[in-house]
Design a protein around this motif. Structure first.
Motif, short mmCIF file in Angstrom:
data_model
loop_
_atom_site.label_atom_id
_atom_site.label_comp_id
_atom_site.label_asym_id
_atom_site.label_seq_id
_atom_site.Cartn_x
_atom_site.Cartn_y
_atom_site.Cartn_z
N ALA A 86 0.97 -1.40 -0.12
CA ALA A 86 -0.11 -0.11 -0.05
C ALA A 86 1.02 1.34 0.19
N VAL A 87 0.36 2.45 0.04
CA VAL A 87 1.02 3.82 0.10
C VAL A 87 0.79 4.12 1.34
N TYR A 88 1.63 4.21 2.22
CA TYR A 88 1.65 4.75 3.94
C TYR A 88 1.63 6.30 3.81
N PHE A 89 0.70 7.03 4.26
CA PHE A 89 0.77 8.45 4.30
C PHE A 89 1.00 8.78 5.89
N CYS A 90 1.95 9.71 6.06
CA CYS A 90 2.08 10.48 7.29
C CYS A 90 1.31 12.03 7.15
N ALA A 91 0.66 12.23 8.11
CA ALA A 91 0.19 13.80 8.12
C ALA A 91 0.48 14.37 9.25
N SER A 92 0.56 15.56 9.56
CA SER A 92 0.45 16.21 10.59
C SER A 92 -0.40 17.42 10.85
N SER A 93 -0.91 17.90 11.98
CA SER A 93 -1.77 18.95 11.81
C SER A 93 -1.49 19.91 13.21
N GLN A 94 -1.86 21.08 13.03
CA GLN A 94 -1.76 22.10 14.18
C GLN A 94 -3.06 21.58 15.12
N SER A 95 -3.03 22.23 16.41
CA SER A 95 -3.48 21.47 17.70
C SER A 95 -5.01 21.82 17.62
N SER A 96 -5.60 22.81 16.92
CA SER A 96 -7.05 23.13 17.17
C SER A 96 -7.74 22.62 15.97
N TYR A 97 -8.57 21.86 16.03
CA TYR A 97 -9.63 21.04 14.87
C TYR A 97 -10.59 22.29 14.68
N LYS A 98 -10.81 23.44 15.46
CA LYS A 98 -11.91 24.24 14.95
C LYS A 98 -11.50 25.42 13.96
N ASP A 99 -10.10 25.36 14.07
CA ASP A 99 -9.66 26.49 13.18
C ASP A 99 -9.52 25.77 11.81
N ASN A 100 -9.39 26.60 10.55
CA ASN A 100 -9.71 25.85 9.29
C ASN A 100 -8.17 25.20 8.89
N TYR A 101 -7.91 24.55 9.73
CA TYR A 101 -6.65 23.91 9.57
C TYR A 101 -6.74 21.99 9.32
N GLY A 102 -6.65 21.64 8.30
CA GLY A 102 -6.70 20.34 7.79
C GLY A 102 -5.36 19.38 8.02
N TYR A 103 -5.21 18.53 7.77
CA TYR A 103 -3.96 17.50 7.75
C TYR A 103 -3.20 18.29 6.75
N THR A 104 -1.78 18.38 6.98
CA THR A 104 -0.93 18.30 5.92
C THR A 104 -0.39 16.70 5.68
N PHE A 105 -0.31 16.51 4.54
CA PHE A 105 0.03 15.04 4.23
C PHE A 105 1.56 15.21 3.59
N GLY A 106 2.28 14.10 4.01
CA GLY A 106 3.49 13.85 3.34
C GLY A 106 3.43 13.29 2.00
N SER A 107 4.44 12.99 1.28
CA SER A 107 4.40 12.46 -0.18
C SER A 107 3.97 11.03 -0.29
N GLY A 108 4.17 10.54 0.89
CA GLY A 108 3.80 8.89 1.33
C GLY A 108 4.99 7.88 0.90
N THR A 109 4.94 6.83 1.16
CA THR A 109 6.03 5.91 1.31
C THR A 109 5.04 4.62 0.43
N ARG A 110 5.46 4.20 -0.81
CA ARG A 110 4.88 3.01 -1.43
C ARG A 110 5.69 1.78 -1.04
N LEU A 111 4.92 0.94 -0.40
CA LEU A 111 5.63 -0.17 0.27
C LEU A 111 5.01 -1.46 -0.72
N THR A 112 5.87 -2.23 -1.34
CA THR A 112 5.45 -3.15 -2.10
C THR A 112 5.91 -4.56 -1.38
N VAL A 113 5.18 -5.60 -1.20
CA VAL A 113 5.69 -6.67 -0.56
C VAL A 113 5.65 -7.86 -1.67
N VAL A 114 6.70 -8.62 -1.66
CA VAL A 114 6.80 -9.63 -2.85
C VAL A 114 7.10 -11.13 -2.26
#
Lengths: 112, 116
Positions: B88-116
């Protein structure tokens, strides 16, 4: 468990046509966010809606949060090729948890 | 810079091997989240942190998945004994402390893991 469904799953439109995606939660949400993910990219935050019945606009994009806080919609007026991507809603079931349940996404293709 | 940095971008592991993914959140963001995105675009919540403390781990398959966010170090997500379905692609995201403000997650570009 809680589910957030989006319809349609896919949408192809001609450039200049309008587009709408609908988001429905099985439970009442504290707030809802919308993200856009370009092919091969990562989700990018668009907006957050908190209040019942809230409507917000960003240029050609209009976001609505339902009165019961269980559904939401994103409407794009006069689509452009730059609108291509998958649009996700993400709902937070409980205030203060910062945990969002992502919808199933609507993939938009815009034909020039 | 104002971005969430994820490494590596791609990771290939043989079934049964260990995989470790890293995420450096935006400085000043109190919350870190890990999501798994599989081929059908579905995002599955794995775990969240408030600073270095686990905030919500209800999505973690605890037998093989573990995660840490230690001070002054990138956060990490480790999968012991990978399985094919972990691809899968594993995404990490971070956010500021208050959900009440208009801040969403900021996502990283992801790590694509392939298990063979």
């Amino acid at each position: 468990g809680q589910q957030v469904m989006q319809i349609p799953q896919y949408q192809h439109v001609q450039e200049g046509e309008d587009f709408t995606t609908y988001c429905n939660s099985s439970t009442t949400l504290s707030n809802i966010q919308w993200y856009k993910q370009r092919p091969g990219g990562h989700p990018v935050f668009l907006i957050q809606l908190v209040k019942s019945g809230e409507v917000k606009k960003q240029k050609r994009l209009t976001f609505q949060f339902g009165e019961a806080k269980k559904n939401s919609s994103l409407h794009i007026t006069a689509t452009q090729t730059t609108d291509v991507g998958t649009y996700f809603c993400a709902g937070s079931p409980t205030s203060g948890t910062y945990k969002y349940i992502f919808g199933t996404g609507t993939r938009l293709k815009v034909l020039a | 810079g104002e971005e969430v940095a994820q490494t590596p971008k791609h990771l290939v592991r043989g079934e049964g091997q260990k995989a470790k993914l890293y995420c450096a959140p935006i400085k000043g963001h109190s919350y870190v989240f890990w999501y798994q995105q599989v081929l059908k675009n579905e995002f599955k919540f794995l775990i969240s942190f408030q600073n270095e403390n686990v905030f919500d781990e209800t999505g973690m398959p605890k037998e093989r998945f573990s995660a840490k966010c230690l001070p002054n170090s990138p956060c990490s997500l480790e999968i012991q004994a990978t399985k094919l379905e972990d691809s899968a692609v594993y995404f990490c995201a971070s956010s500021q402390s208050s959900y009440k403000d208009n801040y969403g997650y900021t996502f990283g570009s992801g790590t694509r893991l392939t298990v063979v």
